[in-house]
Design an enzyme around this catalytic site. Structure first.
Site, short mmCIF file in Angstrom:
data_model
loop_
_atom_site.label_atom_id
_atom_site.label_comp_id
_atom_site.label_asym_id
_atom_site.label_seq_id
_atom_site.Cartn_x
_atom_site.Cartn_y
_atom_site.Cartn_z
N ALA A 66 0.87 -1.28 -0.20
CA ALA A 66 0.06 -0.04 -0.09
C ALA A 66 0.95 1.39 0.05
CB ALA A 66 -0.91 0.01 1.24
N GLY A 111 0.50 -4.92 1.06
CA GLY A 111 -0.48 -5.00 -0.08
C GLY A 111 -0.32 -5.88 -1.18
N GLU A 134 4.51 -4.82 7.54
CA GLU A 134 3.76 -3.78 8.02
C GLU A 134 4.08 -3.27 9.34
OE1 GLU A 134 2.38 -6.20 6.42
OE2 GLU A 134 0.80 -5.31 4.84
N1 COA Z 1 4.64 2.93 -0.77
C1 COA Z 1 5.03 4.27 -1.40
N2 COA Z 1 6.15 4.42 -2.21
C2 COA Z 1 7.00 3.15 -2.28
C3 COA Z 1 6.61 2.23 -1.81
C4 COA Z 1 5.47 1.96 -0.97
N3 COA Z 1 4.84 0.95 -0.34
N4 COA Z 1 7.63 0.99 -1.83
C5 COA Z 1 8.53 1.78 -2.68
N5 COA Z 1 7.96 3.03 -2.90
C6 COA Z 1 8.83 4.14 -3.50
C7 COA Z 1 10.09 4.88 -2.70
O1 COA Z 1 9.48 5.70 -1.62
C8 COA Z 1 10.81 5.22 -4.03
O2 COA Z 1 10.40 6.65 -3.98
P1 COA Z 1 11.38 7.59 -4.57
O3 COA Z 1 12.14 7.38 -5.69
O4 COA Z 1 10.58 8.78 -4.81
O5 COA Z 1 12.18 7.67 -3.43
C9 COA Z 1 10.52 4.35 -5.09
O6 COA Z 1 9.30 3.56 -4.75
C10 COA Z 1 11.60 3.28 -5.38
O7 COA Z 1 11.66 2.45 -4.38
P2 COA Z 1 13.06 2.18 -3.38
O8 COA Z 1 12.95 2.13 -1.88
O9 COA Z 1 14.16 3.37 -3.83
O10 COA Z 1 13.73 0.94 -4.29
P3 COA Z 1 14.51 -0.14 -3.46
O11 COA Z 1 14.98 -1.16 -4.81
O12 COA Z 1 15.77 0.67 -3.09
O13 COA Z 1 13.85 -0.84 -2.28
C11 COA Z 1 11.88 -2.03 -1.62
C12 COA Z 1 12.77 -1.55 -2.72
C13 COA Z 1 10.73 -2.75 -1.74
C14 COA Z 1 12.72 -2.93 -0.47
C15 COA Z 1 11.78 -0.77 -0.70
O14 COA Z 1 10.98 0.29 -1.63
C16 COA Z 1 10.59 -0.90 0.49
O15 COA Z 1 10.86 -1.39 1.48
N6 COA Z 1 9.30 -0.58 0.08
C17 COA Z 1 8.24 -0.39 1.00
C18 COA Z 1 7.69 -1.78 1.40
C19 COA Z 1 6.63 -1.92 2.36
O16 COA Z 1 6.98 -1.64 3.55
N7 COA Z 1 5.41 -2.47 1.87
C20 COA Z 1 4.38 -2.41 2.86
C21 COA Z 1 3.60 -1.40 2.78
S1 COA Z 1 2.12 -1.45 3.72
#
Ligand code: COA
Length: 260
Positions: A66, A111, A134
């Site tokens: 999400a 999500g 989460e």
């Molecule tokens: N919500 C909003 N934005 C998100 C997102 C999410 N769930 N997951 C990734 N993004 C965004 C990042 O903020 C980043 O934006 P930016 O370029 O403006 O900084 C972009 O997507 C790319 O993500 P990034 O973190 O730079 O990629 P990465 O390859 O280094 O890492 C993940 C990938 C998936 C490990 C990392 O993005 C992450 O931990 N995301 C959240 C996962 C999460 O907690 N999901 C559950 C949510 S309830």
């Protein structure tokens, strides 16, 4: 099909491929994406030429969760509404008459993992990563992850994953039954589509009824599920596709299901 901002849809004969397409945020789900999904499902349900739906993500993620930025601005009441809306849309996916396959091409977190779990089955690319992280954000899973993960993997494994927020690779996901197959990244879509075409070649009515019986059984007990199975068995027999399937077998030809 409408033009959506965050969804791409294409039909390959009887197989529909839906791509969540918001790659700049790894396909994160905010209310707009959920609303588009809701609307897409209305249109899909009206199109009985699609017999199997494949859901995947654009770029390196399936869906990374999400939308955290959007959730950070929500009040608790807005959060509840967001959770209920996500649950509703995912319930619609689970209860679609046609089978839905998640082709988990990359990150399926929060999500995203919940979206994959609302599908009938999940095949993953070898680089996919899945999890319910989460609790690390101070929230719980909100799109029915606390309900579907224990049903799919059992309560102990679900609790391990949800309490720790661990992100697992596709091999581990295979071991715990969260995905049923792991494929090389290059072959994932090809293999999923091949399997989808195999499903699409069966009687759509029988497949839909089998899906309904399996889902009903999960939501009730064995006796109730078995009773329901006998009802759908009879219902299948009352449909022209049953006559066609059995006649085709006896006449040594391929069945023609038509889109009835
Ligand atoms: N919500 C909003 N934005 C998100 C997102 C999410 N769930 N997951 C990734 N993004 C965004 C990042 O903020 C980043 O934006 P930016 O370029 O403006 O900084 C972009 O997507 C790319 O993500 P990034 O973190 O730079 O990629 P990465 O390859 O280094 O890492 C993940 C990938 C998936 C490990 C990392 O993005 C992450 O931990 N995301 C959240 C996962 C999460 O907690 N999901 C559950 C949510 S309830």
């Amino acid at each position: 099909m409408s033009d959506f901002k965050f969804l791409l849809f294409e039909k390959q004969d009887a197989v529909g491929v839906l791509r969540i397409n918001r790659p700049e945020v790894l396909n994160a789900l905010d209310r707009s994406v959920l609303a588009e999904l809701d609307c897409f499902l209305d249109e899909l349900e009206a199109d009985n030429a699609v017999r199997v739906l494949v859901i995947t993500g654009s770029g390196k993620a399936f869906v990374a969760g999400a939308d955290i930025a959007a959730m950070s601005r929500m009040s608790p009441l807005e959060g509840r509404e967001f959770s209920r809306y996500g649950q509703k849309v995912f319930d619609r996916i689970e209860n679609l008459a046609i089978p839905v396959i998640a082709a988990v091409n990359g990150y399926a977190l929060g999500g995203g993992c919940e979206l994959a779990m609302a599908c009938d089955l999940r095949w993953a690319g070898e680089k996919a990563k899945l999890g319910q992280p989460e609790v690390g954000l101070g929230i719980t899973p909100g799109f029915a992850g606390t309900q579907r993960l224990p049903r799919i993997c059992g309560p102990a494994v679900a609790k391990e994953m949800i309490y720790s927020g661990a992100v697992i690779d596709s091999q581990k996901a295979l071991e715990i039954g969260l995905v049923s197959r792991v494929l090389s990244q290059d072959n994932l879509m090809e293999e999923v589509l091949k399997f989808a075409r195999q499903i699409a070649a069966q009687s759509p009515v029988a497949v839909a009824l089998a899906k309904a019986a399996i889902n009903k059984g999960f939501d009730s007990n064995f006796q109730t599920g078995s009773k329901y199975e006998a009802e759908v068995f009879a219902l299948a027999m009352s449909h022209p596709q049953c006559k066609e399937g059995m006649s085709a077998f006896l006449e040594k030809r391929k069945p023609d299901w038509k889109n009835e």
